[in-house]
Design a protein around this motif. Structure first.
Motif, PDB file in Angstrom:
ATOM      1  N   GLN A  24      42.518  38.209  39.775  1.00 32.17           N
ATOM      2  CA  GLN A  24      43.643  38.070  38.844  1.00 32.17           C
ATOM      3  C   GLN A  24      43.121  38.152  37.418  1.00 32.17           C
ATOM      4  N   GLN A  29      42.872  38.174  29.186  1.00 39.47           N
ATOM      5  CA  GLN A  29      43.024  39.559  29.644  1.00 39.47           C
ATOM      6  C   GLN A  29      44.512  39.918  29.738  1.00 39.47           C
ATOM      7  N   GLY A  49      33.441  31.787  28.372  1.00 43.08           N
ATOM      8  CA  GLY A  49      33.466  32.076  29.815  1.00 43.08           C
ATOM      9  C   GLY A  49      34.833  32.424  30.359  1.00 43.08           C
ATOM     10  N   LYS A  52      36.516  37.376  28.084  1.00 40.89           N
ATOM     11  CA  LYS A  52      36.885  38.191  26.913  1.00 40.89           C
ATOM     12  C   LYS A  52      36.274  39.594  26.991  1.00 40.89           C
ATOM     13  N   THR A  53      35.080  39.694  27.584  1.00 39.84           N
ATOM     14  CA  THR A  53      34.418  41.004  27.623  1.00 39.84           C
ATOM     15  C   THR A  53      35.278  42.021  28.379  1.00 39.84           C
ATOM     16  N   ASP A 313      26.019  35.185  29.861  1.00 38.86           N
ATOM     17  CA  ASP A 313      26.791  34.806  31.040  1.00 38.86           C
ATOM     18  C   ASP A 313      25.851  34.684  32.232  1.00 38.86           C
ATOM     19  N   ARG A 341      31.351  28.215  33.323  1.00 41.84           N
ATOM     20  CA  ARG A 341      31.984  29.506  33.032  1.00 41.84           C
ATOM     21  C   ARG A 341      32.837  29.983  34.209  1.00 41.84           C
TER      22      ARG A 341
END
Ligand SMILES: Nc1ncnc2c1ncn2[C@@H]1O[C@H](COP(=O)(O)OP(=O)(O)OP(=O)(O)O)[C@@H](O)[C@H]1O
Length: 479
Positions: A24, A29, A49, A52-53, A313, A341
């Motif tokens: 999900q 996001q 964590g 966002k990437t 991470d 995270r």
């Protein structure tokens, strides 16, 4: 809850997410992906964590697949290790596209990098200093046509910390097109929001996670009040206890200087702990090797400066120990964000001396949560106190013999010469700047103390309840 497909992502990207077990979309996001796909600039502020990437990588990949060319996207990030991590996300998620990426960071061969840049990769992930060097010295590539400019850890890129990116950013911003999409992300955007808004002017979409506390819920945050001189004994005790109680464990210990980082690492190794150091005085290859060994659990303790505090991470990290109390709340937020995270549990322990209490209050005020005191068996700390002090001194002597400080100075001078600067002039400029900063800090601290006094006169603060200086503590023994 909307899935990745409902956010407007193509089926091949949804399939990539499924393969990576991203079931999900996370809230950041969900918020940012549709806006980016619509063509808007985006400022995304969400806890450490929280994914966002992928919030910027996924929509960029979608747009790239619709109109593939190089150089399509430029990602700027403050640290070299983070650049590699972001590149990996692009590579994995963009695999079906045959994505070509290129990492441009300091400490690596410039000629190889120049060659890679001239081959027009789709995505360039860079630290500002090295990219600016390439822009100044080469005309074999251009970022004039990029569609996306991403600044990850954007507030760090803009702030004038010990590594100041201002001049390099000016060079880079002068080389990118005005017509572009700008995406800015961080867990702590709000402090530099005004500067950031100046960069993202194309129907900017601002997304901020609404939460009463600025750190992650699954993070157990503690402090231990310790006299400065016996910090290391507490550290050894904490690590030993954790090692005894857990099978599978990884700890990151943050320190404030490269030298402290190196000494602590040597000291922990003398106690047979599997520790490895990461700081900016190490050669880049050593830095990568250290991180790789920590990631693969060959070493279970990473002793690091703030070069590792943002973005990294590493899911196995269960504990973050702050060997020094961070001077700024946002540094605290990023450091402790190396654990807990993506929904996992984690613990953060900050060693607080009697001189740092105001810093803890500032942290608590910012994160909107009070740190709880961690109960430590002081008798056990007392038992190892002398031994730890002796070992630490031995390590310091060894480091002095290895001329650590001298080497650092030589390295710094070499770097400045390479950058075309006069080392002596720079030293004078830095000293001036340091003086100014110190004056500002003193002023801020004084202001903070006055505020606290005023508050204490009112309701009283509920933060760490320090023992008063005269109060006996077993750890104040024969250090
Ligand atoms: N939708 C998702 N579902 C599950 N896990 C996810 C999802 N999106 C990302 N992740 C995972 O969450 C972890 C953290 O993601 P990421 O590194 O992007 O965090 P971040 O918000 O950038 O943190 P920081 O502020 O510390 O840089 C990564 O391991 C990533 O693979």
């Amino acid at each position: 809850m909307a899935g990745f497909a409902e956010l407007g992502l193509s089926s091949w990207l949804v399939e990539q997410c499924r393969q990576l077990d991203l079931k999900q979309p996370t809230p950041v996001q969900q918020g940012c992906i549709p806006a980016i796909l619509e063509g808007r600039d985006c400022l995304g502020c969400a806890k450490t964590g929280s994914g966002k990437t992928a919030a910027f990588v996924l929509p960029i990949l979608q747009k790239l697949s619709e109109d593939p060319y190089g150089i399509f996207c430029l990602v700027l990030t403050p640290t070299r290790e983070l650049a590699y991590q972001i590149a990996e996300q692009f590579r994995v998620l963009g695999k079906p596209l045959g994505l070509k990426d290129c990492i441009i960071v300091g400490g690596m061969d410039m000629v190889t990098q120049a060659l890679e840049l001239s081959r027009k990769p789709h995505v360039v992930i860079a630290t500002p200093g090295r990219l600016a060097d390439h822009l100044r010295s080469s005309n074999t590539f251009s970022i004039k046509k990029i569609r996306f400019l991403v600044m990850d850890e954007a507030d760090r890129l803009l702030e004038q910390g010990c590594t100041d990116f201002t001049v390099d950013l000016e060079t880079i911003l002068g080389a990118v097109p005005a017509r572009r999409q700008t995406l800015l992300f961080s867990a702590t955007l709000t402090d530099t929001l005004r500067e950031l808004q100046g960069l993202a002017t194309n129907q900017p979409f601002f997304w901020e996670a609404q939460a009463p506390v600025r750190t992650v819920e699954q993070l157990d945050q503690r402090y231990v009040l310790v006299p400065e001189k016996v910090k290391d004994a507490y550290l050894v005790h904490l690590i030993q206890t954790f090692q005894d109680e857990h099978e599978d464990w990884s700890i990151v210990v943050f320190t404030n200087t490269c030298k402290a980082c190196q000494v602590l690492c040597m000291m922990l190794r003398k106690f047979s702990f599997p520790a490895v150091a990461l700081h900016s005085m190490m050669k880049q290859k050593e830095r990568f090797a250290a991180l790789a060994k920590f990631k693969s659990s060959i070493y279970r303790i990473l002793i690091a400066t703030d070069v590792a505090s943002r973005g990294l991470d590493i899911p196995t990290v269960q504990v973050v120990i702050n060997h020094n109390t961070p001077g700024l709340p946002k540094i605290y937020i990023h450091r402790v964000g190396r654990t807990a995270r993506a929904g996992r549990q984690g613990q953060a322990i900050t060693l607080v001396t009697q001189y740092d209490i105001h810093l803890v209050h500032a942290i608590e005020e910012q994160i909107k949560k009070q740190l709880a005191e961690l109960a430590v068996e002081e008798a056990q700390v007392l038992r190892i106190l002398t031994q730890v002090s002796v070992v630490r001194r031995e390590c310091e002597i060894k480091l002095e013999a290895a001329r650590f400080d001298e080497k650092r100075e030589i390295n710094k001078r070499k770097q400045l010469v390479l950058e075309g600067k006069d080392p002596d002039l720079e030293a004078r400029r830095k000293a001036e700047l340091a003086k100014m900063k110190q004056r500002n800090r003193r002023f801020k601290d004084e202001k903070q103390r006055t505020l606290q006094r005023k508050k204490a006169g009112g309701a009283g603060h509920g933060g760490p309840r320090p023992k008063t200086h005269g109060e006996p503590s077993p750890a104040q023994g024969p250090a």
